[in-house]
Structure formats: C-alpha cells, structure tokens
Scaffold this active site. Structure first.
Site, mmCIF file in Angstrom:
data_model
loop_
_atom_site.group_PDB
_atom_site.id
_atom_site.type_symbol
_atom_site.label_atom_id
_atom_site.label_comp_id
_atom_site.label_asym_id
_atom_site.label_seq_id
_atom_site.Cartn_x
_atom_site.Cartn_y
_atom_site.Cartn_z
ATOM 1 N N LEU A 19 0.435 -1.425 0.433
ATOM 2 C CA LEU A 19 -0.234 0.139 -0.376
ATOM 3 C C LEU A 19 0.785 1.236 -0.069
ATOM 4 O O LEU A 19 0.456 1.965 -0.254
ATOM 5 C CB LEU A 19 -1.081 -0.181 1.063
ATOM 6 C CG LEU A 19 -2.056 -1.233 1.379
ATOM 7 C CD1 LEU A 19 -2.932 -1.000 2.714
ATOM 8 C CD2 LEU A 19 -2.730 -0.809 0.400
ATOM 9 N N VAL A 27 4.155 -0.822 4.381
ATOM 10 C CA VAL A 27 2.594 -1.347 4.286
ATOM 11 C C VAL A 27 1.504 -2.076 3.411
ATOM 12 O O VAL A 27 2.145 -1.402 2.152
ATOM 13 C CB VAL A 27 2.240 0.088 5.058
ATOM 14 C CG1 VAL A 27 0.003 -0.286 5.231
ATOM 15 C CG2 VAL A 27 2.240 1.129 5.546
ATOM 16 N N ASP A 140 2.125 16.942 12.566
ATOM 17 C CA ASP A 140 1.449 17.059 11.445
ATOM 18 C C ASP A 140 0.294 16.942 10.463
ATOM 19 O O ASP A 140 -0.017 16.430 10.140
ATOM 20 C CB ASP A 140 2.148 16.217 10.675
ATOM 21 C CG ASP A 140 3.123 16.248 9.188
ATOM 22 O OD1 ASP A 140 3.539 17.277 8.919
ATOM 23 O OD2 ASP A 140 3.731 15.403 8.641
ATOM 24 N N ASP A 382 2.767 17.125 -30.969
ATOM 25 C CA ASP A 382 2.572 17.642 -32.205
ATOM 26 C C ASP A 382 3.425 15.919 -33.082
ATOM 27 O O ASP A 382 4.343 16.613 -33.681
ATOM 28 C CB ASP A 382 3.130 18.985 -32.370
ATOM 29 C CG ASP A 382 3.473 19.753 -33.506
ATOM 30 O OD1 ASP A 382 2.091 19.057 -34.230
ATOM 31 O OD2 ASP A 382 4.304 20.369 -33.976
ATOM 32 N N THR A 388 0.596 22.939 -35.170
ATOM 33 C CA THR A 388 -0.387 22.942 -34.120
ATOM 34 C C THR A 388 -0.391 21.312 -33.872
ATOM 35 O O THR A 388 -0.212 20.980 -34.150
ATOM 36 C CB THR A 388 -1.466 23.858 -34.767
ATOM 37 O OG1 THR A 388 -1.801 22.317 -36.009
ATOM 38 C CG2 THR A 388 -1.112 25.063 -35.447
ATOM 39 N N GLU A 393 -4.907 14.163 -31.642
ATOM 40 C CA GLU A 393 -3.319 14.472 -31.125
ATOM 41 C C GLU A 393 -3.870 15.110 -29.627
ATOM 42 O O GLU A 393 -3.052 14.800 -29.086
ATOM 43 C CB GLU A 393 -2.473 16.091 -31.737
ATOM 44 C CG GLU A 393 -2.495 14.917 -33.197
ATOM 45 C CD GLU A 393 -1.339 16.289 -33.808
ATOM 46 O OE1 GLU A 393 -0.495 15.713 -34.617
ATOM 47 O OE2 GLU A 393 -1.640 17.526 -33.244
ATOM 48 N N GLU A 469 17.308 2.166 -19.924
ATOM 49 C CA GLU A 469 17.317 2.526 -18.814
ATOM 50 C C GLU A 469 16.318 3.418 -17.919
ATOM 51 O O GLU A 469 16.129 3.383 -16.681
ATOM 52 C CB GLU A 469 18.708 3.324 -18.377
ATOM 53 C CG GLU A 469 19.848 2.760 -18.959
ATOM 54 C CD GLU A 469 21.287 4.071 -19.469
ATOM 55 O OE1 GLU A 469 22.708 3.059 -19.423
ATOM 56 O OE2 GLU A 469 21.272 4.605 -19.783
#
Length: 503
Positions: A19, A27, A140, A382, A388, A393, A469
């Site tokens: 998790l 966890v 916190d 593009d 454009t 796209e 990589e």
C-alpha cells in the site's frame, strides 16, 4: 510467503499488495483469515531499529503513541489492532483506510457546503482534543493525514500518521523531540518555526490552515521560496480575498482568524473551536462550487509537487499504489470528454480544428494542468511537426497519460528528450523537473539531488539515459513517470480562476 513478512503473521493474515513505503517501513494490505476483515500491516525491519538509538526511539515512540490512541476508541482516530515482533521484524496491525484523502473526496462530491466544512472541522478537532487531553501532540496536521475509512457516502474521516507525534510529559525523550523542527511547510505553526514550541496550539494552527482551504479551495500562506514562506507564516500574513470569501459566512472567517492567530496566548483552544458558533450552529447548505473548483486545482498542484519531490528525495510516497489503483479506471468519462472538448473548441476560435502553442497553454491552465511542463507536452503531442495540435492529437496525448502503460512511458521519456536524440541528458532532466519545483528546496539541493537521480538511472555510465534505462529506472525513481500521470488522474473539469496568482 510475502517477502519480508514474519511467518507468524501469515498464519493470521493473508498478506497482499504493498500500500505504501516510508523511511522505516513498508505497508501491506492484510486480510484476517478468521473474520475476513481488511487491515494494514506496517512492517518495520529490525535492521532499522539497530541502525541508531535515535531511530529505534522514534519507532518505539510511534508504537507507544499508537497504543494510547487506540485505547481512546475515538471514531476519528486511526486504530492499531495488534503488534507482532520477532528477531527480524516489527509488524503493526492497523485499521485499513480505503476511502481516500480529505481533499480528494471533496472535489469528487456533487454537492459541498459550509455545513460540510463545519462538520469536518468538528470531527477533526474533537479527535485532536481527545489526543491533547492524553498529552499527545500530533505535530503534522495536513490533508494527507486525514483519510476516510471507506468509499461510502457516510464514511468517517480519520486522523492518521502519528510518526512525528510526541507525548507532552516533560520526559528527557520528549524534550529531545522538541529540539527538532518537524511538520509540513505550509501547515507548520509560527511558534514552531520561531522557537520549536510544541503545544496543542500547533495542532489547532494546522487545522486552521486546513479549514481555510476547506472554505475557499486554496491555502492561506504561499511564497516563492521556503524561506519566504516561513517568514509569511511567522508574521501570520494572510488575507480574506473578496472574490473568494464574499460567499463565506462571517462566523467562519472569525473562526479561521482565531485559529490562525500568531500570539499563542490569544489563539483559540481546541475546546474553544468546538464551542465556536460556526461549529455549534447549523451552517449554510448552499453549494460552494467555486471552492470545489479551486480545490481541484490546488489538489492537483499539491500532488504534482509531491511527486516531483518524491523523485528528488528518493521517497516512494505510495506512488506505485496510486498507479495500481488507477488502472481500473481507464480513459475519460463522458463528462470529462465534454469538458476537454469544450475547452478545445473555445480555444479554437477560428474553427480550424487545431490549436497553436498559446491556445494549448490556455486549455491546459483552464483544465487545472498549468503546472505541467506545457512547452514539452505541446512539442510531443505535435506528432506531424505542423506547429499545431488537432483534437485527436490532444485527446490521444492526455489519454495516454491517463491510462498509463508502455505508451505513457514512451510519452514521458519524450517529454524529457527535447532534442529527440533518443537519450535524456543531464540538462534535459534538469530542465523539465526544475520548472515545477519552487519553494521546496534550494537551488543547490535541487541540483545535488537531480545529479544523484541521474547517476542512479545512468547504469552504463555513458552520461545519458536510454529508454531502456528510463524504464528500468522507474522502479527506482517512480516519480520520473508518475509526476506526469498523477495530475491526469484527477477528475477533469474547468478550473476556477484563482483569486490570486501563485505562479
């Protein structure tokens, strides 16, 4: 048996997926073999305990505090059910919280009001008051530590993560903890920054910051550098901007003002908050749609920066879980597609079916994605080098990032690879990531950490990163990939105009 899990635990729990991970722990999801109840198994390696006396004290302190918190049996405090320890591991069996973070749930709501904010504040402050009465200071308080227990409409909010908490008992250990600056920059109290003064008032301040955001959707304190941010906080310098706060009640503003009072002797107490008229009386049920829209933008920005900083500091921050969880919700909903099409058509004023760089930037800012490296995204989308982007796209690029997978990996790689060489240079890595981080680190720290990241990815030491990589490196530095995907998983909607400019 799941890797790194004591054998005794597997007799009691089915051990599932990871998790999240932290500095000292992993966890995992667990399922009680007898009852079927889901739990969270926080697994701490014994090697962490022996790393240093200070680390062991910190871990033992969290365990002790979790025992105290669980004994309170407050509905809004996360529970620890059990604890197992052997020579290799410590395992905390914790309540499984699957409902999502506070702000995530608010932006998903169809209807959000001052009444909702008032009830949330009452629940959080009531839980903290219980802690304070037992001498526990959370230290916190921030939205990431306010989690719902389920996805149901009646889910309960829970305060989590007592890793930085202390017991205010004047012990030598408690006094040592007081000598360290802890907390999260935007939520830390001025007296903590000024003189390391930790009292229940610092938690009240943190909830005050959260309340400010709950009401208008953006934070009270901001600055371009961390040093400047701390200076603003120490002065208590914030405003009630008319265009955001005019629809908020005077009683709500009064409570915020009392919680964000720099003078600790004048700041309202947790009991005072619970007795405040805005908490006690029924509040407005009028929808705060503009607040939700601003919060959506703030939330996306917050998560985006967290992903970038996870890359810098080497923290996983649960990014792999977020990626796994999101894959069940592929593509955009019809409503989201409508918002995308509407924004595109508005930018395409001449009806040509395409947008240029400036129009693309307007669209992305309007959708709340203004923190992404838009220059590079435009260049990558593009595909035909026409200068454009047509709607196909545009939609294809955003959908790739929403869905993830191999195509998204290539898209992210291309975002870094500005010269289209097929490799990422140090300069290209820095250029993209430096554009999205401002106050969280100094220029020296950012440069140093980026150098470390680059060196870890450049496995053959040829001073450039290939696509292979990069793919392998995502397992080491998931934020290099996740930093672009996380914002795309936020619900797409028109972003509200902020009452101030933070960029």
């Amino acid at each position: 048996m799941a890797s790194g899990v004591p054998q005794g635990i597997e007799r009691l729990y089915e051990v599932g997926k990871v998790l999240g991970t932290g500095a000292f722990s992993t966890v995992r999801e667990g399922k009680d073999r007898r009852t079927g109840q889901l739990v969270a198994l926080k697994i701490i390696s014994a090697s962490k305990l022996t790393a240093s006396p200070r680390v062991e004290q910190t871990i033992r302190n969290e365990i002790s505090i979790m025992r105290m918190v669980s004994q309170m049996e407050h509905n809004c405090l996360v529970k620890m059910y059990d604890l197992y320890e052997d020579e290799t591991k410590i395992v905390l069996v914790l309540e499984h919280l699957a409902g999502g973070e506070l702000f995530d749930r608010i932006v998903e709501r169809g209807h959000y009001t001052e009444s909702d904010a008032s009830q949330l504040t009452a629940k959080l402050m009531g839980a903290l008051k219980n802690c304070h009465e037992q001498g526990i200071l959370h230290r916190d308080m921030k939205p990431e530590n306010c989690i719902y227990d389920s996805r149901t409409d009646d889910a309960n909010i829970k305060i989590t993560d007592f890793g930085l908490a202390l017991v205010d008992d004047n012990s030598s250990f408690s006094n040592r903890l007081r000598q360290r600056l802890v907390g999260t920059p935007g939520y830390v109290a001025p007296e903590v920054l000024d003189r390391f003064e930790y009292t229940p008032g610092c938690d009240v301040w943190g909830i005050g910051v959260i309340l400010y955001i709950l009401l208008v959707g953006y934070p009270p304190f901001w600055a371009e550098t961390q040093e400047a941010l701390f200076a603003v906080i120490k002065r208590g310098q914030y405003e009630f901007h008319a265009d955001a706060w005019d629809e908020i009640s005077d009683e709500a503003k009064d409570l915020v003002s009392k919680m964000l009072t720099v003078d600790t002797t004048q700041r309202i107490t947790s009991q005072g908050v619970l007795e405040h008229p805005w908490i006690v009386r029924e509040q407005s049920h009028a929808p705060l749609a503009a607040t939700q829209q601003r919060m959506r933008r703030f939330n996306a920005r917050r998560k985006f920066r967290a992903a970038v900083m996870a890359c810098f500091w080497g923290a996983r921050m649960g990014l792999r879980k977020k990626l796994d969880d999101s894959l069940g919700e592929r593509g955009f909903t019809p409503q989201e597609l409508g918002a995308l099409k509407e924004c595109f058509n508005e930018a395409d004023a001449d009806g040509s079916g395409t947008v240029n760089h400036d129009q693309f930037t307007t669209i992305m800012v309007d959708l709340g994605f203004g923190d992404l490296p838009l220059d590079r995204m435009y260049a990558v989308m593009d595909k035909d080098d026409s200068n454009t982007i047509d709607y196909r796209e545009f939609l294809c690029g955003l959908s790739v990032l929403r869905v993830g997978g191999e195509d998204a990996m290539r898209f992210c790689f291309d975002l870094y690879d500005a010269d289209k060489s097929g490799f990422i240079s140090r300069e290209e890595l820095s250029r993209v990531l430096f554009t999205v981080v401002h106050e969280e680190a100094s220029e020296f720290d950012k440069a140093s950490k980026l150098a470390e990241v680059f060196d870890r990815l450049d496995t053959n030491n040829d001073n450039k990163i290939s696509f292979d990589e990069f793919k392998a490196g995502v397992d080491i530095e998931p934020a290099l990939y996740e930093v672009f995907l996380s914002p795309m998983r936020e619900p797409v909607a028109r972003a509200a105009k902020s009452p101030r400019t933070e960029d």
